[in-house]
Every structure is written in structure tokens, then in C-alpha cells.
Design a protein around this motif. Structure first.
Motif, PDB file in Angstrom:
ATOM      1  N   THR A   1       0.854  -1.203   0.000  1.00 12.91           N
ATOM      2  CA  THR A   1       0.000   0.000   0.000  1.00 12.91           C
ATOM      3  C   THR A   1       0.878   1.237   0.000  1.00 12.91           C
ATOM      4  OG1 THR A   1      -1.627  -1.195   1.336  1.00 12.91           O
ATOM      5  CG2 THR A   1      -1.828   1.201   1.236  1.00 12.91           C
ATOM      6  N   GLN A   2       0.581   2.137  -0.933  1.00  8.97           N
ATOM      7  CA  GLN A   2       1.346   3.376  -0.985  1.00  8.97           C
ATOM      8  C   GLN A   2       0.861   4.340   0.078  1.00  8.97           C
ATOM      9  OE1 GLN A   2       0.547   4.364  -5.150  1.00  8.97           O
ATOM     10  NE2 GLN A   2       2.694   4.003  -5.611  1.00  8.97           N
ATOM     11  N   LEU A   3       1.812   5.014   0.725  1.00 10.12           N
ATOM     12  CA  LEU A   3       1.487   6.013   1.731  1.00 10.12           C
ATOM     13  C   LEU A   3       2.316   7.256   1.455  1.00 10.12           C
ATOM     14  CD1 LEU A   3       1.474   3.940   5.054  1.00 10.12           C
ATOM     15  CD2 LEU A   3      -0.501   4.983   3.939  1.00 10.12           C
ATOM     16  N   LEU A   4       1.747   8.405   1.757  1.00 14.53           N
ATOM     17  CA  LEU A   4       2.476   9.666   1.663  1.00 14.53           C
ATOM     18  C   LEU A   4       2.478  10.320   3.038  1.00 14.53           C
ATOM     19  CD1 LEU A   4       1.040  11.036  -1.699  1.00 14.53           C
ATOM     20  CD2 LEU A   4       3.416  10.382  -1.264  1.00 14.53           C
ATOM     21  N   GLU A   5       3.675  10.557   3.558  1.00 15.11           N
ATOM     22  CA  GLU A   5       3.830  11.178   4.870  1.00 15.11           C
ATOM     23  C   GLU A   5       4.265  12.618   4.682  1.00 15.11           C
ATOM     24  OE1 GLU A   5       3.068   7.604   7.096  1.00 15.11           O
ATOM     25  OE2 GLU A   5       3.298   9.696   7.751  1.00 15.11           O
ATOM     26  N   GLN A   6       3.529  13.546   5.270  1.00 19.64           N
ATOM     27  CA  GLN A   6       3.884  14.944   5.144  1.00 19.64           C
ATOM     28  C   GLN A   6       4.385  15.482   6.480  1.00 19.64           C
ATOM     29  OE1 GLN A   6       0.181  16.070   2.346  1.00 19.64           O
ATOM     30  NE2 GLN A   6       1.706  17.696   2.571  1.00 19.64           N
ATOM     31  N   SER A   7       5.386  16.353   6.384  1.00 17.86           N
ATOM     32  CA  SER A   7       5.918  16.979   7.593  1.00 17.86           C
ATOM     33  C   SER A   7       6.362  18.403   7.287  1.00 17.86           C
ATOM     34  CB  SER A   7       7.106  16.150   8.125  1.00 17.86           C
ATOM     35  OG  SER A   7       8.145  16.104   7.154  1.00 17.86           O
ATOM     36  N   PRO A   8       6.295  19.281   8.280  1.00 18.45           N
ATOM     37  CA  PRO A   8       5.618  19.054   9.555  1.00 18.45           C
ATOM     38  C   PRO A   8       4.105  19.057   9.391  1.00 18.45           C
ATOM     39  CG  PRO A   8       6.240  21.350   9.365  1.00 18.45           C
ATOM     40  CD  PRO A   8       6.776  20.666   8.125  1.00 18.45           C
ATOM     41  N   GLN A   9       3.403  18.650  10.442  1.00 20.31           N
ATOM     42  CA  GLN A   9       1.936  18.685  10.381  1.00 20.31           C
ATOM     43  C   GLN A   9       1.450  20.122  10.461  1.00 20.31           C
ATOM     44  OE1 GLN A   9       0.934  15.776  13.639  1.00 20.31           O
ATOM     45  NE2 GLN A   9      -0.665  15.250  12.180  1.00 20.31           N
ATOM     46  N   PHE A  10       2.108  20.906  11.306  1.00 19.69           N
ATOM     47  CA  PHE A  10       1.728  22.304  11.505  1.00 19.69           C
ATOM     48  C   PHE A  10       2.978  23.164  11.429  1.00 19.69           C
ATOM     49  CE2 PHE A  10      -2.506  21.289  12.876  1.00 19.69           C
ATOM     50  CZ  PHE A  10      -2.395  20.085  13.554  1.00 19.69           C
ATOM     51  N   LEU A  11       2.819  24.369  10.886  1.00 19.33           N
ATOM     52  CA  LEU A  11       3.933  25.303  10.819  1.00 19.33           C
ATOM     53  C   LEU A  11       3.377  26.720  10.882  1.00 19.33           C
ATOM     54  CD1 LEU A  11       6.976  25.668  10.478  1.00 19.33           C
ATOM     55  CD2 LEU A  11       6.647  25.563   7.995  1.00 19.33           C
ATOM     56  N   GLU A  17       9.622  35.155   6.261  1.00 16.03           N
ATOM     57  CA  GLU A  17      10.535  34.030   6.476  1.00 16.03           C
ATOM     58  C   GLU A  17      10.401  33.018   5.336  1.00 16.03           C
ATOM     59  OE1 GLU A  17      10.625  34.167  11.385  1.00 16.03           O
ATOM     60  OE2 GLU A  17       9.989  32.370  10.343  1.00 16.03           O
ATOM     61  N   ASN A  18      11.411  32.143   5.268  1.00 15.57           N
ATOM     62  CA  ASN A  18      11.398  31.051   4.296  1.00 15.57           C
ATOM     63  C   ASN A  18      11.017  29.763   5.005  1.00 15.57           C
ATOM     64  OD1 ASN A  18      12.454  32.927   2.481  1.00 15.57           O
ATOM     65  ND2 ASN A  18      14.577  32.286   2.881  1.00 15.57           N
ATOM     66  N   LEU A  19      10.458  28.806   4.259  1.00 14.27           N
ATOM     67  CA  LEU A  19      10.078  27.535   4.870  1.00 14.27           C
ATOM     68  C   LEU A  19      10.110  26.424   3.828  1.00 14.27           C
ATOM     69  CD1 LEU A  19       6.745  26.537   4.241  1.00 14.27           C
ATOM     70  CD2 LEU A  19       6.633  28.966   4.820  1.00 14.27           C
ATOM     71  N   THR A  20      10.241  25.210   4.329  1.00 16.20           N
ATOM     72  CA  THR A  20      10.165  24.029   3.465  1.00 16.20           C
ATOM     73  C   THR A  20       9.280  22.988   4.129  1.00 16.20           C
ATOM     74  OG1 THR A  20      12.419  24.425   2.655  1.00 16.20           O
ATOM     75  CG2 THR A  20      11.480  22.239   2.270  1.00 16.20           C
ATOM     76  N   VAL A  21       8.394  22.399   3.355  1.00 16.58           N
ATOM     77  CA  VAL A  21       7.585  21.288   3.833  1.00 16.58           C
ATOM     78  C   VAL A  21       7.854  20.075   2.946  1.00 16.58           C
ATOM     79  CG1 VAL A  21       5.821  22.791   4.815  1.00 16.58           C
ATOM     80  CG2 VAL A  21       5.553  21.951   2.483  1.00 16.58           C
ATOM     81  N   TYR A  22       7.617  18.895   3.519  1.00 15.83           N
ATOM     82  CA  TYR A  22       8.067  17.674   2.879  1.00 15.83           C
ATOM     83  C   TYR A  22       6.933  16.665   2.675  1.00 15.83           C
ATOM     84  CZ  TYR A  22      12.512  19.653   4.276  1.00 15.83           C
ATOM     85  OH  TYR A  22      13.585  20.502   4.453  1.00 15.83           O
ATOM     86  N   CYS A  23       7.128  15.851   1.649  1.00 19.46           N
ATOM     87  CA  CYS A  23       6.193  14.774   1.327  1.00 19.46           C
ATOM     88  C   CYS A  23       7.043  13.547   1.012  1.00 19.46           C
ATOM     89  CB  CYS A  23       5.353  15.183   0.122  1.00 19.46           C
ATOM     90  SG  CYS A  23       4.245  13.916  -0.517  1.00 19.46           S
ATOM     91  N   ASN A  24       6.943  12.516   1.858  1.00 19.58           N
ATOM     92  CA  ASN A  24       7.840  11.368   1.738  1.00 19.58           C
ATOM     93  C   ASN A  24       7.077  10.061   1.633  1.00 19.58           C
ATOM     94  OD1 ASN A  24      10.403  12.807   2.118  1.00 19.58           O
ATOM     95  ND2 ASN A  24       9.639  13.182   4.164  1.00 19.58           N
ATOM     96  N   SER A  25       7.698   9.117   0.949  1.00 17.31           N
ATOM     97  CA  SER A  25       7.096   7.790   0.816  1.00 17.31           C
ATOM     98  C   SER A  25       8.201   6.753   0.659  1.00 17.31           C
ATOM     99  CB  SER A  25       6.181   7.747  -0.399  1.00 17.31           C
ATOM    100  OG  SER A  25       5.643   6.450  -0.565  1.00 17.31           O
ATOM    101  N   SER A  26       7.873   5.519   0.968  1.00 15.63           N
ATOM    102  CA  SER A  26       8.803   4.429   0.702  1.00 15.63           C
ATOM    103  C   SER A  26       8.549   3.836  -0.686  1.00 15.63           C
ATOM    104  CB  SER A  26       8.668   3.328   1.762  1.00 15.63           C
ATOM    105  OG  SER A  26       7.336   2.855   1.794  1.00 15.63           O
ATOM    106  N   SER A  27       7.506   4.335  -1.344  1.00 18.52           N
ATOM    107  CA  SER A  27       7.133   3.835  -2.673  1.00 18.52           C
ATOM    108  C   SER A  27       7.556   4.827  -3.755  1.00 18.52           C
ATOM    109  CB  SER A  27       5.617   3.637  -2.773  1.00 18.52           C
ATOM    110  OG  SER A  27       5.144   2.804  -1.752  1.00 18.52           O
ATOM    111  N   VAL A  28       7.744   4.317  -4.946  1.00 14.69           N
ATOM    112  CA  VAL A  28       8.046   5.161  -6.098  1.00 14.69           C
ATOM    113  C   VAL A  28       6.734   5.615  -6.730  1.00 14.69           C
ATOM    114  CG1 VAL A  28       9.090   5.229  -8.400  1.00 14.69           C
ATOM    115  CG2 VAL A  28      10.217   3.972  -6.543  1.00 14.69           C
ATOM    116  N   PHE A  29       6.663   6.898  -7.065  1.00 12.70           N
ATOM    117  CA  PHE A  29       5.483   7.457  -7.714  1.00 12.70           C
ATOM    118  C   PHE A  29       5.855   7.936  -9.119  1.00 12.70           C
ATOM    119  CE2 PHE A  29       2.112   7.723  -4.553  1.00 12.70           C
ATOM    120  CZ  PHE A  29       2.801   7.402  -3.384  1.00 12.70           C
ATOM    121  N   SER A  30       4.974   7.723 -10.067  1.00 11.70           N
ATOM    122  CA  SER A  30       5.222   8.219 -11.417  1.00 11.70           C
ATOM    123  C   SER A  30       5.115   9.742 -11.456  1.00 11.70           C
ATOM    124  CB  SER A  30       4.229   7.597 -12.401  1.00 11.70           C
ATOM    125  OG  SER A  30       2.906   7.881 -12.003  1.00 11.70           O
TER     126      SER A  30
END
Lengths: 107, 114
Positions: A1-11, A17-30
Motif C-alpha cells: 500500500t502506498q502512503l504519503l507522509e507529510q511533515s511538519p503537520q503544523f507550521l 521568512e522562508n520555509l520548506t515542507v516535505y512529502c515522503n514515501s517508501s514507494s516510487v510514484f510516477s
């Protein structure tokens, strides 16, 4: 099952100011999409990233797709109060969404 | 000029009732969807549908059923409403030929079951 984890939850950061948010998975996405959702409205598509290593810019927003196509980041330069919202990443043939990053820019 | 529209915007009803939410898109897309967004803002797909194929998320109770009178409309019928059905429901559409399934969302229907 593909999952997408986003961080941080709140900012919550100050205007300018500058900021970066992330989207991570253990699966490959096209491809991965980024959406922004404002209160009381539906998500609005910001960008689609397709090629590993790809960088796309949308004014002060810079989106990057990881080389292995398992992760993506969104960088905002000089954040404005208008950038406030819920940022969602999504992808996959089953169209899965991450749980989002709730961003609040303080004037 | 609204691309994807939903009615009603708000729906308050009693447990056990049957209700419908309507969705229309004028983008010429051939695939439409229903999503549920819970109180924690987690957006989960319920159905995807084009005029040939209905794909149901297996976790969706069979009290929920999509009905499509034509390519531009996908309505959501909910029978025997339960408290846990309270959420915001979003309709969306995309062009099936778009390999990336980019979604265009409606404004949402906030359903409250009392």
C-alpha cells in the motif's frame, strides 16, 4: 500500500521568512501533485512533478521531486499571509493524499 | 463559470435519514470522484467513475452509492446516515487521458449528522 507522509503537520512562521515542507514515501510514484486548500474550499492544484530531480517554480514557491521519485518538497521564499492554508501532496493510480501541512503565516 | 459545483454547501440531518449530494462539472472531463475529508483534514477517495467503470474504495460502506445521470454529473446518495458520516464531502473531476490524475475539486458539502 502506498502512503504519503507529510511533515511538519503544523507550521506557523512570521511573514517574510522562508520555509520548506516535505512529502515522503517508501514507494516510487510516477508523479506527485501539490494542492493548497483554504478554509471552506476545495483543494486547488498547484503543480505536478513528474521527472526525478525535477524542480518547478511558481512565483515564490519552488517544488522539487526527489531523484528516486519517492519524495517531494515545497519551499516558500518570503512567506506572505496569503500563503496560509493546508498544503497536500498526492499521487498514485489510487490517488492517495498525504495528511497535509497546515501552514499559518503571521503578519 | 464554476468548474466543479456541489449542492448543498451545508447539510444537517438526523441519524437514519437518506440524503443526496449533487455534483456537476463543466470542464468536459470524463472521470469524476467523491472524497471524504474528516475532522483532521484527512482526504480519502471514496469512488472514481467514468461512463464505463466504477471503482469503489473497499472501505466505503455500501450505504454510499454514486449515481451518474450523464458524464457531467455524479451524485452521491447516502442511506441510513450515521453519526460517523459527518464530514466534508468533495466532488472532483479529471481527464482520464491525464496520466497524472490531476484533480479539480468542488467547494465541498459539509454534512452534519445529529
Amino acid at each position: 500500500t502506498q502512503l504519503l507522509e507529510q511533515s511538519p503537520q503544523f507550521l506557523s512562521i512570521q511573514e517574510g521568512e522562508n520555509l520548506t515542507v516535505y512529502c515522503n514515501s517508501s514507494s516510487v510514484f510516477s508523479s506527485l501533485q501539490w494542492y493548497r486548500q483554504e478554509p471552506g474550499e476545495g483543494p486547488v492544484l498547484l503543480v505536478t512533478v513528474v521527472t526525478g530531480g525535477e524542480v518547478k517554480k511558481l512565483k515564490r514557491l519552488t517544488f522539487q521531486f526527489g531523484d528516486a521519485r519517492k519524495d517531494s518538497s515545497l519551499h516558500i521564499t518570503a512567506a506572505q499571509p496569503g500563503d496560509t492554508g493546508l498544503y497536500l501532496c498526492a499521487g498514485g493510480s489510487d490517488i492517495i493524499f498525504g495528511k497535509g501541512t497546515r501552514l499559518h503565516i503571521l503578519p | 463559470d464554476t468548474a466543479v459545483s456541489q449542492t448543498p454547501k451545508y447539510l444537517v440531518t438526523q441519524m437514519g435519514n437518506d440524503k443526496s449530494i449533487k455534483c456537476e462539472q463543466n470542464l468536459g472531463h470524463d472521470t469524476m470522484y467523491w472524497y471524504k475529508q474528516d475532522s483532521k483534514k484527512f482526504l480519502k477517495i471514496m469512488f472514481s467513475y467514468n461512463n464505463k467503470e466504477l471503482i469503489i474504495n473497499e472501505t466505503v460502506p455500501n450505504r454510499f452509492s454514486p449515481k451518474s445521470p450523464d458524464k457531467a454529473h455524479l451524485n452521491l446518495h447516502i442511506n441510513s446516515l450515521e453519526l460517523g458520516d459527518s464530514a466534508v464531502y468533495f466532488c472532483a473531476s479529471s481527464h482520464r487521458q491525464s496520466f497524472h490524475n490531476e484533480q479539480f475539486f468542488g467547494p465541498g458539502t459539509r454534512l452534519t449528522v445529529l
